[in-house]
Scaffold this motif. Structure first.
Motif, PDB file in Angstrom:
ATOM      1  N   GLN A   1      51.299  42.804  46.527  1.00  0.00           N
ATOM      2  CA  GLN A   1      49.976  43.297  46.906  1.00  0.00           C
ATOM      3  C   GLN A   1      49.443  44.290  45.875  1.00  0.00           C
ATOM      4  OE1 GLN A   1      50.122  44.879  50.886  1.00  0.00           O
ATOM      5  NE2 GLN A   1      50.297  42.857  51.824  1.00  0.00           N
ATOM      6  N   LYS A   2      50.303  45.204  45.444  1.00  0.00           N
ATOM      7  CA  LYS A   2      49.853  46.219  44.482  1.00  0.00           C
ATOM      8  C   LYS A   2      49.464  45.602  43.148  1.00  0.00           C
ATOM      9  CE  LYS A   2      52.766  49.760  46.553  1.00  0.00           C
ATOM     10  NZ  LYS A   2      53.979  50.577  46.387  1.00  0.00           N
ATOM     11  N   MET A   3      50.158  44.552  42.730  1.00  0.00           N
ATOM     12  CA  MET A   3      49.804  43.887  41.482  1.00  0.00           C
ATOM     13  C   MET A   3      48.406  43.284  41.553  1.00  0.00           C
ATOM     14  SD  MET A   3      52.029  44.297  39.105  1.00  0.00           S
ATOM     15  CE  MET A   3      51.764  42.948  37.941  1.00  0.00           C
ATOM     16  N   ILE A   4      48.070  42.711  42.703  1.00  0.00           N
ATOM     17  CA  ILE A   4      46.725  42.157  42.887  1.00  0.00           C
ATOM     18  C   ILE A   4      45.683  43.275  42.853  1.00  0.00           C
ATOM     19  CG2 ILE A   4      45.194  41.022  44.552  1.00  0.00           C
ATOM     20  CD1 ILE A   4      47.619  39.349  45.439  1.00  0.00           C
ATOM     21  N   LEU A   5      45.966  44.359  43.555  1.00  0.00           N
ATOM     22  CA  LEU A   5      45.017  45.473  43.619  1.00  0.00           C
ATOM     23  C   LEU A   5      44.848  46.129  42.255  1.00  0.00           C
ATOM     24  CD1 LEU A   5      46.130  47.037  47.020  1.00  0.00           C
ATOM     25  CD2 LEU A   5      44.001  45.789  46.568  1.00  0.00           C
ATOM     26  N   HIS A   6      45.932  46.262  41.495  1.00  0.00           N
ATOM     27  CA  HIS A   6      45.821  46.866  40.174  1.00  0.00           C
ATOM     28  C   HIS A   6      45.068  45.968  39.204  1.00  0.00           C
ATOM     29  CE1 HIS A   6      48.031  50.719  39.987  1.00  0.00           C
ATOM     30  NE2 HIS A   6      48.571  50.276  41.098  1.00  0.00           N
ATOM     31  N   ARG A   7      45.145  44.666  39.420  1.00  0.00           N
ATOM     32  CA  ARG A   7      44.341  43.774  38.576  1.00  0.00           C
ATOM     33  C   ARG A   7      42.856  43.986  38.837  1.00  0.00           C
ATOM     34  NH1 ARG A   7      43.548  37.254  38.520  1.00  0.00           N
ATOM     35  NH2 ARG A   7      42.492  37.170  36.513  1.00  0.00           N
ATOM     36  N   VAL A   8      42.512  44.188  40.116  1.00  0.00           N
ATOM     37  CA  VAL A   8      41.116  44.477  40.443  1.00  0.00           C
ATOM     38  C   VAL A   8      40.684  45.792  39.796  1.00  0.00           C
ATOM     39  CG1 VAL A   8      39.487  44.923  42.312  1.00  0.00           C
ATOM     40  CG2 VAL A   8      41.235  43.164  42.600  1.00  0.00           C
ATOM     41  N   LEU A   9      41.577  46.784  39.810  1.00  0.00           N
ATOM     42  CA  LEU A   9      41.257  48.055  39.146  1.00  0.00           C
ATOM     43  C   LEU A   9      40.938  47.847  37.680  1.00  0.00           C
ATOM     44  CD1 LEU A   9      43.750  50.803  40.438  1.00  0.00           C
ATOM     45  CD2 LEU A   9      41.308  50.538  40.939  1.00  0.00           C
ATOM     46  N   GLU A  10      41.770  47.051  37.015  1.00  0.00           N
ATOM     47  CA  GLU A  10      41.541  46.778  35.589  1.00  0.00           C
ATOM     48  C   GLU A  10      40.199  46.091  35.356  1.00  0.00           C
ATOM     49  OE1 GLU A  10      44.820  44.416  34.374  1.00  0.00           O
ATOM     50  OE2 GLU A  10      46.304  46.036  34.603  1.00  0.00           O
ATOM     51  N   LEU A  11      39.844  45.194  36.250  1.00  0.00           N
ATOM     52  CA  LEU A  11      38.601  44.447  36.082  1.00  0.00           C
ATOM     53  C   LEU A  11      37.365  45.284  36.404  1.00  0.00           C
ATOM     54  CD1 LEU A  11      39.724  41.035  37.658  1.00  0.00           C
ATOM     55  CD2 LEU A  11      39.358  41.527  35.233  1.00  0.00           C
ATOM     56  N   THR A  12      37.549  46.408  37.111  1.00  0.00           N
ATOM     57  CA  THR A  12      36.397  47.262  37.443  1.00  0.00           C
ATOM     58  C   THR A  12      36.244  48.406  36.447  1.00  0.00           C
ATOM     59  OG1 THR A  12      37.794  48.524  38.970  1.00  0.00           O
ATOM     60  CG2 THR A  12      36.450  46.752  39.917  1.00  0.00           C
ATOM     61  N   ASN A  13      37.096  48.477  35.440  1.00  0.00           N
ATOM     62  CA  ASN A  13      36.977  49.527  34.418  1.00  0.00           C
ATOM     63  C   ASN A  13      35.723  49.317  33.563  1.00  0.00           C
ATOM     64  OD1 ASN A  13      39.001  51.337  34.855  1.00  0.00           O
ATOM     65  ND2 ASN A  13      40.525  50.152  33.722  1.00  0.00           N
TER      66      ASN A  13
END
Length: 452
Positions: free
Chosen positions: A440-452
């Protein structure tokens, strides 16, 4: 296994949502040719089960065998020789399925059907199981002999609450389990126990137990199936013998010596551990998802307000989205590995919460007149970097709030997974929970990267 649906708004809910007509063996309800149990310690149980299969008319392929050897856990079905896609593995007569309609108290269950109605729809099946389990001459006794030990089921509902929260906080599992336990207790004390006490001649004191009932719920959740809908009447052949059987066929080639599994369906790891007591190791589960609670997006929007007026505007927009059934207090936006599974809901929510005040008034007025939106509200993972800055900021803040709900951060979990010696010292539950959290955290961190 059954193939429960995973799509759209998959937040923690009760497993007691639909009737499952009959429990079945986990992986291997198939008889072996006589004498092929290999003299294993469990040979007597297997042999008895196989004799029962032959007696009830279960048809099977000679290309399969039943054993503990070469299986992931417990009894399993293994290919004795290669199987082609489309080949019949077995066909089970409906009369052999343990259901409220085939058990020895079927008449009573039918007469009392009105009194046994519940939210889950499972009460008649569970009562059938409770009765047959304690009946020495039950036709399904050889089947029960191959069941896993009920006291060793690994579903999180059997974990101590402290352990469940410590290992799975933030994943959605503790909330789902708590709903299950509340529903199970309510169903047992309001319907099941009174029924068994009213028919004490049919239910011995040994089966009048909330603990046993909870175990059977978990077993039905993991080892039952939903019978497929029948085809339209005009497509059936009169007196077709296939109408009386449930058939299992290979969906892909199976090599000799490989264990044969039923699909669990498109399920995230949190669903797998919730319903079956295990998770797939990262990154094997391509159907894994992470939830962002809908109210978390509202909270992130409120955090970004400067004064009480702006807070009231956010609340007004949230109420509007609720009336439009785009959001709910217990709903979740579901993010997959490659796609947003609730793309319309998330895109609309970001748009409404971020649009200028005048634009929102026009938008709300058009919705009041029932006008359809013509623009495309799709939101794929690859589209996230192209979103308006205000949308990305709100989404990013929502992800950050979501990550705060876990008891560990990504690096802590990553260090455990990458250290084989440390990982090996973890208990089974700790390992499975770690896989759920990390995915789950890997998915959420990918979203974080894409919102930078």
């Amino acid at each position: 296994m059954a193939a429960p649906a995973k799509r759209a708004r998959v937040s923690g809910g009760s497993p007691l949502v639909a009737p499952c007509p009959s429990p079945r063996a986990a992986r291997a309800p198939l008889p072996l040719p006589a004498g092929s149990s290999g003299g294993e310690p469990e040979g007597d149980a297997v042999a008895g089960f196989l004799r029962w299969c032959r007696r009830v008319g279960l048809e099977l392929s000679p290309k399969v065998t039943v054993s503990r050897q070469g299986t992931v856990a417990g009894y399993g079905m293994v290919a004795r020789e290669s199987v082609r896609a489309g080949e019949l593995l077995f066909a089970v007569p409906r009369s052999a399925l343990l259901s409220p309609h085939t058990c020895s108290i079927s008449g009573l269950l039918e007469r009392e059907r009105g009194a046994l109605q519940s939210l889950s729809g499972w009460v008649p099946l569970l009562l059938a199981l409770l009765h047959e389990l304690q009946a020495p001459a039950s036709p399904w006794s050889p089947y029960f002999a191959l069941w896993p030990e009920l006291g060793r089921l690994e579903h999180p509902m059997f974990w101590p609450e402290e352990e469940r929260l410590r290992l799975l906080k933030g994943t959605g599992v503790p909330e789902a389990v708590e709903k299950d336990l509340v529903n199970i207790r309510s169903e047992y004390y309001s319907i099941v126990l009174p029924f068994m006490e009213a028919h004490s001649d049919l239910f011995s004191p040994s089966v009048r137990s909330l603990e046993l009932y909870q175990q059977l719920v978990a077993l039905v959740m993991a080892y039952s199936f939903q019978e497929p809908l029948e085809e339209d009447d005009d497509e059936k052949e009169p007196n077709s013998p296939l109408m009386d059987y449930l058939r299992m066929v290979a969906t892909q080639p199976i090599l000799e010596g490989h264990e044969i599994f039923n699909t669990y369906g498109q399920m995230a790891n949190w669903q797998l551990i919730h319903m079956y007591g295990f998770a797939e190791p990262y990154p094997n589960n391509t159907d894994d998802t992470a939830d962002i609670q809908m109210v978390t997006v509202r909270d992130a929007a409120l955090q970004g307000t400067k004064d009480e007026t702006e807070k009231l505007l956010v609340c007004e927009r949230w109420d509007f989205l609720c009336k439009q059934e785009m959001v709910g207090e217990e709903g979740a936006f579901v993010i997959g590995c490659e796609e947003v599974l609730t793309e319309e809901e998330l895109a609309t929510t970001l748009k409404v919460l971020c649009m200028p005040a005048e634009e929102f008034r026009d938008y709300k007025e058009r919705a009041g007149w029932g006008e359809e939106e013509t623009e495309d509200d799709s939101l794929a993972i690859t589209d996230i970097p192209k979103l308006q800055e205000s949308w990305k900021r709100l989404l990013r803040n929502s992800v950050l709030l979501t990550l705060q709900t876990y008891t560990t951060d990504l690096k802590t979990d990553q260090d455990l997974l990458s250290n084989k010696e440390a990982y090996a010292t973890l208990s089974w539950r700790e390992q499975q929970a770690l896989q759920v959290r990390y995915g789950q955290k890997m998915i959420l961190h990918r979203v974080l990267e894409l919102t930078n």
